[in-house]
Design a protein around this motif. Structure first.
Motif, PDB file in Angstrom:
ATOM      1  N   ASP A  27       0.827  -1.205   0.000  1.00 47.82           N
ATOM      2  CA  ASP A  27       0.000   0.000   0.000  1.00 47.82           C
ATOM      3  C   ASP A  27       0.865   1.260   0.000  1.00 47.82           C
ATOM      4  OD1 ASP A  27       0.810   0.524   2.641  1.00 47.82           O
ATOM      5  OD2 ASP A  27      -1.048  -0.218   3.515  1.00 47.82           O
ATOM      6  N   ALA A  28       0.219   2.415   0.021  1.00 46.97           N
ATOM      7  CA  ALA A  28       0.939   3.682  -0.113  1.00 46.97           C
ATOM      8  C   ALA A  28       1.873   3.966   1.054  1.00 46.97           C
ATOM      9  CB  ALA A  28      -0.058   4.830  -0.267  1.00 46.97           C
ATOM     10  N   THR A  29       1.640   3.309   2.187  1.00 46.24           N
ATOM     11  CA  THR A  29       2.535   3.484   3.336  1.00 46.24           C
ATOM     12  C   THR A  29       3.691   2.495   3.295  1.00 46.24           C
ATOM     13  OG1 THR A  29       1.336   1.952   4.776  1.00 46.24           O
ATOM     14  CG2 THR A  29       0.564   4.242   4.707  1.00 46.24           C
ATOM     15  N   GLU A  30       3.795   1.740   2.194  1.00 46.74           N
ATOM     16  CA  GLU A  30       4.827   0.731   1.975  1.00 46.74           C
ATOM     17  C   GLU A  30       4.673  -0.466   2.904  1.00 46.74           C
ATOM     18  OE1 GLU A  30       8.764   2.334   0.533  1.00 46.74           O
ATOM     19  OE2 GLU A  30       8.037   4.119   1.596  1.00 46.74           O
ATOM     20  N   ARG A  31       3.439  -0.728   3.307  1.00 48.20           N
ATOM     21  CA  ARG A  31       3.106  -1.919   4.095  1.00 48.20           C
ATOM     22  C   ARG A  31       2.600  -2.996   3.153  1.00 48.20           C
ATOM     23  NH1 ARG A  31      -1.367  -4.388   6.027  1.00 48.20           N
ATOM     24  NH2 ARG A  31      -2.678  -2.805   5.029  1.00 48.20           N
ATOM     25  N   ARG A  32       3.223  -4.161   3.208  1.00 51.43           N
ATOM     26  CA  ARG A  32       2.790  -5.252   2.347  1.00 51.43           C
ATOM     27  C   ARG A  32       1.524  -5.891   2.904  1.00 51.43           C
ATOM     28  NH1 ARG A  32       5.277  -7.464  -1.800  1.00 51.43           N
ATOM     29  NH2 ARG A  32       7.279  -6.523  -1.255  1.00 51.43           N
ATOM     30  N   GLU A  33       0.546  -6.100   2.032  1.00 56.89           N
ATOM     31  CA  GLU A  33      -0.697  -6.725   2.459  1.00 56.89           C
ATOM     32  C   GLU A  33      -0.431  -8.160   2.922  1.00 56.89           C
ATOM     33  OE1 GLU A  33      -3.484  -5.233   2.737  1.00 56.89           O
ATOM     34  OE2 GLU A  33      -3.144  -3.383   1.606  1.00 56.89           O
ATOM     35  N   ARG A  34      -1.302  -8.642   3.791  1.00 59.19           N
ATOM     36  CA  ARG A  34      -1.185 -10.002   4.289  1.00 59.19           C
ATOM     37  C   ARG A  34      -2.104 -10.933   3.498  1.00 59.19           C
ATOM     38  NH1 ARG A  34       3.111 -10.855   6.124  1.00 59.19           N
ATOM     39  NH2 ARG A  34       2.307 -12.702   7.223  1.00 59.19           N
ATOM     40  N   PRO A  35      -1.792 -12.218   3.465  1.00 54.37           N
ATOM     41  CA  PRO A  35      -2.702 -13.167   2.796  1.00 54.37           C
ATOM     42  C   PRO A  35      -4.051 -13.206   3.516  1.00 54.37           C
ATOM     43  CG  PRO A  35      -0.541 -14.157   3.195  1.00 54.37           C
ATOM     44  CD  PRO A  35      -0.564 -12.869   3.961  1.00 54.37           C
ATOM     45  N   GLY A  36      -5.070 -13.654   2.788  1.00 54.40           N
ATOM     46  CA  GLY A  36      -6.387 -13.837   3.390  1.00 54.40           C
ATOM     47  C   GLY A  36      -7.477 -13.068   2.693  1.00 54.40           C
ATOM     48  N   GLY A  37      -7.099 -12.091   1.843  1.00 55.92           N
ATOM     49  CA  GLY A  37      -8.101 -11.354   1.093  1.00 55.92           C
ATOM     50  C   GLY A  37      -8.260 -11.942  -0.294  1.00 55.92           C
ATOM     51  N   ARG A  38      -8.738 -11.140  -1.194  1.00 53.61           N
ATOM     52  CA  ARG A  38      -8.828 -11.555  -2.593  1.00 53.61           C
ATOM     53  C   ARG A  38      -8.092 -10.523  -3.431  1.00 53.61           C
ATOM     54  NH1 ARG A  38     -14.295  -9.782  -5.361  1.00 53.61           N
ATOM     55  NH2 ARG A  38     -14.447  -7.694  -4.512  1.00 53.61           N
ATOM     56  N   LEU A  39      -7.771 -10.885  -4.659  1.00 54.05           N
ATOM     57  CA  LEU A  39      -6.951 -10.040  -5.515  1.00 54.05           C
ATOM     58  C   LEU A  39      -5.693  -9.608  -4.779  1.00 54.05           C
ATOM     59  CD1 LEU A  39      -9.876  -8.088  -7.121  1.00 54.05           C
ATOM     60  CD2 LEU A  39      -8.271  -9.496  -8.391  1.00 54.05           C
TER      61      LEU A  39
END
Length: 671
Positions: free
Chosen positions: A105-117
């Motif tokens: 995301d824009a804060t340079e935080r990598r998303e975690r698994p568990g969502g979609r796309l």
């Protein structure tokens, strides 16, 4: 007058069905499902959207048996399949082995698994794995007789519209090089001398990371364009893989609202065989039926008349992702569905067929609800199936040509709502909806069209907050006045060019000459502040200090910071050029629309009170199919004649549309 169709439609007659997820259920439920589908009249289901982990349990190791059986079962029961590539939901083994494919995301935080796309559109690692499974599925099922449509991924951009990782940054730099050629051209376009942000190489450019800051407007707008293109590149890569093995049409489901701007849908539509859309009403929207109409009219504009479009998803009741998910009222399911059909969709599909008992969307409504078939929802689903079967005569028929166009452009939404602006709370879709609503309440058919649409056939052209406009488009739009059409421009239009650089000389710079007015200054109203115009219209949020050079003043401010100053003007040249420099309440917008409709003699489909929706589709033989949809709590009588396709009754010369009811009249062909 049938819309040009270059690809076969997936069903005989209008399409009806929804997302079918047999993998969520024991085998014995499948037979019940197809029995109920036949009872309801379902003829098309979407299969496989979230099935990657079940089809490919490790790289290159496939399990096909369950999907083989499902497709054979559906085909044996006469139900066509919209087969999805499963790339919306990457399997956990892939995310575990390659966490770098997850978006940042824009804060340079990598998303975690568990969502979609949960993947970066620019990731070559994800692309390689995705194309492997797509190629395998297309090779196995590309000639299966059940498969009548391909469905790439799902709501692309719905969870990964923007990725700010280093891979995306490098891809963005490549994209900039293709767009500008050299970095000096980008510097000139973006005005990077401000704050000393001049670049000496594209290698120095980063996406507009951070939250709440002040990114360079041109760079930020280009990153939005790049992000749309990056997702489009992934879509086209999957489509190409499918087309190596199948000649069945390929599409993907958009998320088009009146003013939504996830990706550049008008550009994307050129790459799909059948434009398809997902639409969900919002519980806090007081005009949900009008929102549906605006979305459908925009889909028709995006399709550009080359083919009918398809409502790929909507809900039988409450969705699952709003704060308080609202159940639909009796009859609303049918009204919603037929309103989409009235405005050009050749079908109505839902998410989903059977309500899930587990998973994140376990409380999302469905065609078969948790309570089963002894329910109002099921009875209405079956009634809708019968209605769509009865409406077969409308298939392929275009909507009656509109004489009003509302111009919508993704870049304006991106630019208006990003970075530092005079009013950072403005929402692009607000004015789109306000003006569309006013025409909808008068039963005036309106096309919602892209910026590059052909405007030659319209008597009235509306620009609601068209913030970004290039020189050629501005000239083309202004020319509609010279040919005798009426142009109506609202505040925050024509402010910047395609690079997000302000057009000087007075706002709205791009349309200053055709309107005969210009604004010295924006005058945003403060929270809870309002002003009045001399006809009683209430102004909130936005106003401008106008200088009138060659126009008549229609309305003035009577109080507030601009008391006595012009608010709404009209230049008499050609068909007339209106400028609405303030955010008006809905009654004020309605009064202007009523005047324009009367001046231009714009025909109403029928004459009825607000809330009676009326749209006509026109068949090859010249006969009309008139949809009358009553969203009111009382009966409405209109002058209309024909045979009601829903119940076979003869109607006319007057027709009563019951409260909450629908009539669809097959009218006699005109001479």
């Amino acid at each position: 007058m049938t819309a040009a169709r270059s690809v076969p439609w997936p069903t005989e007659g209008l399409s009806f069905g929804g997302d079918f997820s047999p993998e969520q259920w024991p085998r014995e439920v499948w037979d019940e499902d197809v029995r109920l589908m036949r009872e309801a009249g379902v003829n098309l289901v979407t299969v496989g959207v979230f099935s990657w982990a079940l089809l490919e349990r490790s790289p290159g190791e496939y399990t096909w048996s369950w999907l083989d059986e499902v497709l054979d079962l559906l085909h044996a029961n006469g139900i066509a399949v919209d087969l999805a590539t499963p790339t919306a939901a990457p399997p956990n083994w892939l995310l575990t082995a390659h966490p770098e494919v997850l978006p940042v995301d824009a804060t340079e935080r990598r998303e975690r698994p568990g969502g979609r796309l949960g993947w970066c559109p620019a990731s070559p690692v994800f692309r390689a794995h995705a194309l492997r499974i797509v190629d395998a599925i297309a090779e196995r099922y590309g000639r299966h007789p059940a498969v009548r449509l391909w469905h790439v991924s799902n709501e692309l951009g719905g969870g990964n519209a923007r990725c700010f990782c280093e891979v995306s940054a490098a891809d963005f730099r490549r994209w900039l090089g293709d767009r500008y050629g050299d970095v000096e051209a980008a510097n000139a376009a973006w005005g990077t001398a401000f704050w000393g942000h001049t670049y000496t190489s594209f290698d120095e450019v980063s996406p507009p990371r951070g939250v709440g800051g002040a990114p360079n407007p041109g760079l930020a707008l280009d990153f939005e364009r790049y992000s749309s293109d990056a997702l489009l590149a992934h879509y086209t890569a999957e489509r190409t893989a499918i087309e190596r093995h199948s000649d069945v049409p390929v599409t993907t489901n958009f998320m088009v609202g009146a003013g939504s701007h996830v990706v550049d849908y008008a550009r994307w539509a050129q790459h799909v065989a059948i434009p398809a859309n997902d639409h969900y009403t919002l519980v806090d929207d007081p005009d949900r039926a009008e929102d549906l109409a605006a979305s459908a009219d925009r889909m028709r504009g995006i399709a550009r008349g080359r083919t009918p479009w398809l409502l790929m998803e909507h809900s039988t009741g409450g969705p699952s992702w709003q704060q308080r998910n609202r159940a639909k009222e009796p009859g609303e399911l049918v009204r919603n569905s037929l309103a989409h059909v009235a405005r050009g969709s050749d079908g109505a599909l839902f998410f989903q067929w059977r309500a899930s008992t587990a998973g994140a969307e376990q409380f999302h409504s469905a065609m078969v609800p948790h309570a089963g078939t002894r329910t109002r929802v099921w009875r209405e689903v079956c009634a809708l199936g019968r209605a769509l079967e009865a409406l077969a005569p409308v298939q392929g028929a275009p909507v009656e040509p509109a004489r009003v166009a509302i111009v919508v452009d993704e870049s304006s939404g991106w630019a208006l709502q990003a970075g530092l602006k005079p009013h950072r709370g403005l929402r692009y879709g607000h004015e789109v909806r306000a003006w569309h609503t006013a025409f909808w309440r008068r039963q005036v058919t309106t096309d919602v069209v892209p910026l590059d649409a052909d405007l030659s056939g319209y008597d009235v052209v509306v620009l609601p907050s068209l913030f970004v406009v290039d020189t050629a488009s501005a000239a083309r739009i202004s020319a509609v006045v010279d040919r005798g059409a009426t142009l109506l421009v609202t505040y925050a239009s024509g402010i910047v060019d395609e690079t997000a650089r302000v057009l000087t000389g007075g706002y709205p710079g791009a349309f200053r000459d055709v309107l005969g007015v210009w604004a010295e200054e924006f005058v945003p109203l403060q929270r809870d502040q309002h002003a009045r115009l001399d006809d009683g219209t209430v102004v909130t949020d936005w106003a401008e200090d106008l200088v009138v050079e060659d126009a008549d003043v229609v309305l003035r401010h009577v109080d507030g910071p601009l008391a006595g100053r012009p608010a709404v003007t009209r230049r008499a040249a050609g068909g007339g050029a209106w400028y609405v420099s303030a955010m008006l309440d809905q009654d004020g917008v309605q009064r202007i629309v009523d005047r324009v409709v009367e001046e231009r003699a714009v025909p109403r489909t029928v004459t009825a009170p607000p809330g009676l929706e009326a749209v006509r589709r026109v068949r090859d033989d010249g006969s009309g199919v008139l949809f009358l949809i009553n969203h009111r709590d009382d009966d409405v009588t209109v002058v209309a004649s024909g045979t009601d396709l829903l119940d076979g009754s003869g109607q006319g010369p007057e027709t009563v549309v019951p409260a909450g009811g629908v009539r669809v009249l097959l009218e006699a062909a005109t001479a």
